[in-house]
Scaffold this active site. Structure first.
Site, PDB file in Angstrom:
ATOM      1  N   ASP A 247      17.769   4.180  18.853  1.00 61.36           N
ATOM      2  CA  ASP A 247      17.815   2.728  18.781  1.00 61.36           C
ATOM      3  C   ASP A 247      16.401   2.168  18.771  1.00 61.36           C
ATOM      4  O   ASP A 247      15.425   2.862  19.072  1.00 61.36           O
ATOM      5  CB  ASP A 247      18.606   2.169  19.962  1.00 61.36           C
ATOM      6  CG  ASP A 247      20.106   2.291  19.752  1.00 61.36           C
ATOM      7  OD1 ASP A 247      20.517   2.639  18.626  1.00 61.36           O
ATOM      8  OD2 ASP A 247      20.865   2.048  20.707  1.00 61.36           O
TER       9      ASP A 247
ATOM     10  N   ASP B 227      29.828   4.925  18.832  1.00 62.74           N
ATOM     11  CA  ASP B 227      29.341   6.182  19.398  1.00 62.74           C
ATOM     12  C   ASP B 227      30.448   6.932  20.141  1.00 62.74           C
ATOM     13  O   ASP B 227      30.616   8.137  19.982  1.00 62.74           O
ATOM     14  CB  ASP B 227      28.147   5.916  20.325  1.00 62.74           C
ATOM     15  CG  ASP B 227      28.379   4.732  21.255  1.00 62.74           C
ATOM     16  OD1 ASP B 227      29.519   4.232  21.306  1.00 62.74           O
ATOM     17  OD2 ASP B 227      27.422   4.322  21.932  1.00 62.74           O
TER      18      ASP B 227
ATOM     19  N   ASP C  76      14.608   0.328  20.623  1.00 61.86           N
ATOM     20  CA  ASP C  76      13.753   0.284  21.810  1.00 61.86           C
ATOM     21  C   ASP C  76      13.491   1.662  22.398  1.00 61.86           C
ATOM     22  O   ASP C  76      12.905   1.769  23.479  1.00 61.86           O
ATOM     23  CB  ASP C  76      14.385  -0.609  22.880  1.00 61.86           C
ATOM     24  CG  ASP C  76      15.753  -0.107  23.314  1.00 61.86           C
ATOM     25  OD1 ASP C  76      16.540   0.246  22.427  1.00 61.86           O
ATOM     26  OD2 ASP C  76      16.032  -0.091  24.528  1.00 61.86           O
TER      27      ASP C  76
ATOM     28  N   ASP D 219      18.792  -4.039   9.618  1.00 67.61           N
ATOM     29  CA  ASP D 219      19.888  -4.974   9.358  1.00 67.61           C
ATOM     30  C   ASP D 219      19.493  -6.410   9.691  1.00 67.61           C
ATOM     31  O   ASP D 219      20.362  -7.266   9.858  1.00 67.61           O
ATOM     32  CB  ASP D 219      21.114  -4.580  10.183  1.00 67.61           C
ATOM     33  CG  ASP D 219      22.223  -4.019   9.307  1.00 67.61           C
ATOM     34  OD1 ASP D 219      21.983  -3.822   8.109  1.00 67.61           O
ATOM     35  OD2 ASP D 219      23.337  -3.779   9.823  1.00 67.61           O
TER      36      ASP D 219
END
Length: 721
Positions: free
Chosen positions: A328, A422, A330, A269
């Site tokens: 995600d 979430d 990281d 994104d």
């Protein structure tokens, strides 16, 4: 003594008592000359020991003085720079709301300063503060003396102060005491909840309770085709995270799973074309290594992470997959992550989610990361594990989890209505009867925010989102067909107690009511509320991370300091203020795990075999409404909607130029005005408590004020020269 640094460690050993004491017979048998020599020797040894200890003390004082000088220099430069949170253009808080909140704190601060001056003057005029009763006795004796002797002249100050005491007793103390008692009750309820969770964790440890998979995955190299290998879709959502994209993509491409039954989506994104190109090239590189990986970029970036995931799930080929795993940008999963999580779905059709635990590559980077690690270790070890074992429900952590796609679809899919997508999908799945499993022994490495600015913005989103969700989910919870006790758990424990009451009483009780009771002593807070219960709760919180015990006091103070941010975020989410709907990506530093993932980019990993099944462009084109910027299949770009492939050589030159410019730009530490105002409020209250000799209250207010001061000056976390 000319060069004390050359002394050896042997000389640091002091003389024993035997060197100073001799038997009387031996002394009497010595000649006067020998006796004088022994005395001189002992005196020299004692002198050396004293000088060495003085040298060590001087060195210690020098180190402390140097540290204080450096700290003062940093503070002076930070104040001179004048960069505050109000000048932060990327702030998640609405300016009007932030100013109102800051104004309220400033009003409390100025009132406390005025009252402190008033109280100090009263102290020197004979108003004793050791106990409230003494003030009232003095007040009554003063009034009686004036009544008995009408000619007596009462000083103007005594008249004003006597009226102030009466106003406190009659009008201010009762509502303040009522509010304090209410917060104490909430504090005790939350403490009992925390204690019950810890007892549940102890029971799980003692009984060795853990989820058991029906059948694990077999060896990939066996070639017999046996084992449980359903179709798995892996999604890596990211947005302008060029510091970490390589290590996350590299780790996911090394997952041990049959290539024909695994597809990786990189959901980019990013609005920076340079970052887009870098990620695109990384995907192409792994495709050449044989990984089934595609790159997707949304042209219309709506809904933040939820919108990104929703767009990816709309692709036509998703119907061929049974499970979806989310990481995600990281996060760095271990190669056996899928083999240790997916088997729990086998023969368990009511399982909708399997969540793994987080571990942190930079937990010892600075004091801020150490304190974060204490909180998150308790969250996973106690909260998630206990709720998973006894309730089969917990909040999805947004990453490092495997979802059954059927559970996502039946629950309504990803929704963009809050910033905690979430938690939203987890609550809706729970209302539809799906069960969750938490694996405490399966870890996935990630990063903690290293700067206070990044951590503050993350916490604002994490505490405003649940209040947004509570507003929109409450009717659905009440109307759902789940049992009454599950509804009660969701409403009263999951939302109200742990998401609303906790930040409310933490801020109100310790940052507002406690300092106000110093100026209105008729309303009191018991010592056990200020010291014993918070210390016990901090002890329980730190148990899952025993190596952090030296930081128990900083942890207690820092948690109270963060209450101002959490309270502000909670109010923003509850009343739907503007800052509640803003999403700021947490800044990453790009630290790799112990096994440096950079080597994965140049070395073909184990089990990376080219899949027998060819993924055609038609199968992977998808039907996203936004469309893909460029879709890469087996290293060949497929253009969509007339988007041309950029000149990579020109982009590389542009990347180099931007990196040069970026290297010249400096990050800055900021001054946080709300935290500073609260620091001075607490320090002012500590001075007032000193007048009334309230020991435990004084020390708590003093150290809590210093904690707010250090955080307000951004002296915790990453420091930028």
């Amino acid at each position: 003594m000319e060069n004390p640094n050359n002394w050896s460690m042997v000389e640091l050993e002091g003389p024993s008592e035997d060197d100073f004491l001799l038997p009387n017979d031996d002394v009497s048998s010595m000649s006067p000359y020998k006796r004088e020599k022994v005395r001189n020797k002992n005196a020299k040894q004692l002198t050396w020991v004293l000088l060495l200890k003085a040298h060590k003390a001087a060195g210690c004082l020098t180190s402390i003085a140097s540290a204080l000088f450096s700290l003062a220099s940093v503070v002076r430069r930070r104040v001179a720079a004048g960069r505050t949170d109000s000048t932060d253009n990327s702030s998640t808080e609405n300016p009007a709301v932030k100013n109102r909140f800051y104004t309220c704190i400033k009003i409390f601060l100025w009132l406390s300063v005025i009252l402190l001056g008033f109280e100090i003057t009263a102290y020197f005029k004979g108003w004793y503060f050791s106990a409230t009763d003494l003030q009232l006795q003095y007040l009554y004796s003063l009034d009686f003396h004036t009544f008995a002797n009408p000619l007596a002249v009462q000083s103007v100050f005594d008249w004003f102060y006597s009226k102030w005491v009466l106003i406190r007793v009659e009008y201010l103390a009762p509502p303040l005491q009522f509010l304090a008692n209410g917060c104490i009750v909430l504090f005790l309820i939350q403490s009992v909840d925390r204690l019950v969770l810890c007892l549940g964790c102890l029971w799980v440890k003692m009984k060795k309770i853990k989820p058991i998979a029906k059948e694990g995955a077999m060896d990939l190299e066996s070639g017999d085709g046996s084992g449980y290998y359903p179709m798995v879709l892996v999604q890596i959502p990211m947005c302008n995270e060029k510091e970490v994209y390589q290590q996350s993509i590299g780790a996911v491409c090394c997952l041990e799973w049959p290539k024909s039954r695994l597809l990786i989506q990189v959901l980019d994104d990013s609005d920076d074309p340079i970052t887009q190109t870098l990620i695109n090239e990384e995907v192409r590189k792994w495709q050449k290594e044989g990984a089934n990986i595609i790159y997707r970029h949304r042209v219309i970036r709506e809904g933040y992470k939820a919108g990104n995931l929703k767009s990816a799930m709309n692709c036509s080929y998703v119907k061929d997959y049974e499970f979806v795993t989310i990481f995600d940008a990281d996060f760095q999963p271990m190669p056996d992550f899928l083999k240790r999580t997916v088997p729990y779905f086998k023969d368990n059709e009511d399982i909708g989610l399997v969540q793994a635990r987080w571990s942190f590559v930079n937990k010892d980077e600075n004091l801020l990361t150490r304190l974060q690690h204490v909180n998150l270790a308790f969250h996973f070890e106690v909260e998630q594990q206990v709720n998973g074992i006894f309730l089969n429900f917990f909040g999805f952590n947004g990453t490092a989890g495997v979802w059954r796609i059927k559970a996502l679809e039946e629950s309504g899919g990803w929704l963009e209505r809050t910033t905690v997508e979430d938690m939203d999908i987890a609550v809706r799945a729970h209302l539809h009867g799906w069960k969750f499993i938490f694996l405490n022994d399966v870890e996935c490495q990630c990063e903690l925010p290293e700067s206070y600015e990044a951590y503050r913005k993350q916490q604002h989103r994490w505490h405003s989102g649940p209040m947004q969700l509570f507003r929109v989910c409450l009717p659905a919870i009440i109307k759902s067909k789940i049992s009454i006790w599950k509804k009660g758990n969701l409403i009263f424990l999951f939302f109200l107690l742990r998401k609303l009451i906790l930040p409310f009483y933490s801020f109100t009780l310790f940052c507002i009511i406690l300092p106000m009771t110093m100026f209105i002593p008729e309303a009191t807070l018991p010592s056990w509320v200020v010291s014993y219960v918070p210390a016990t709760m901090s002890f329980l919180n730190i148990l899952p991370s025993p190596k952090s015990f030296p930081f128990i006091v900083p942890y207690l103070l820092f948690e109270n300091t963060m209450s101002v941010t959490k309270f502000n975020a909670m109010v923003s989410g509850l009343f739907q203020l503007g800052s509640a709907y803003e999403w700021v990506v947490t800044k990453k530093s790009g630290r790799s795990s112990e096994g440096d993932l950079a080597s994965l980019a140049v070395e073909k990993p184990k089990h990376q075999r080219v899949a027998s099944e060819e993924w055609t462009a038609t199968k992977k084109s998808g039907r996203s409404s936004e469309g893909d910027l460029t879709l890469l299949v087996d290293g060949k770009p497929k253009h969509q909607r007339g988007v041309s492939v950029p000149d990579l050589e020109e982009l590389r030159e542009e990347i180099k130029e931007k990196e040069k410019k970026a290297s010249k730009k400096k990050k800055h530490n900021r001054i946080y005005t709300k935290e500073l105002a609260l620091a001075f409020l607490l320090l002012t209250a500590s001075l007032r408590s000193l007048l009334s000799a309230q020991g435990i209250h004084f020390y708590f207010l003093l150290f809590q004020g210093i904690s707010f001061l250090l955080v307000g000056l951004d002296l915790i976390g990453e420091q930028v020269d």
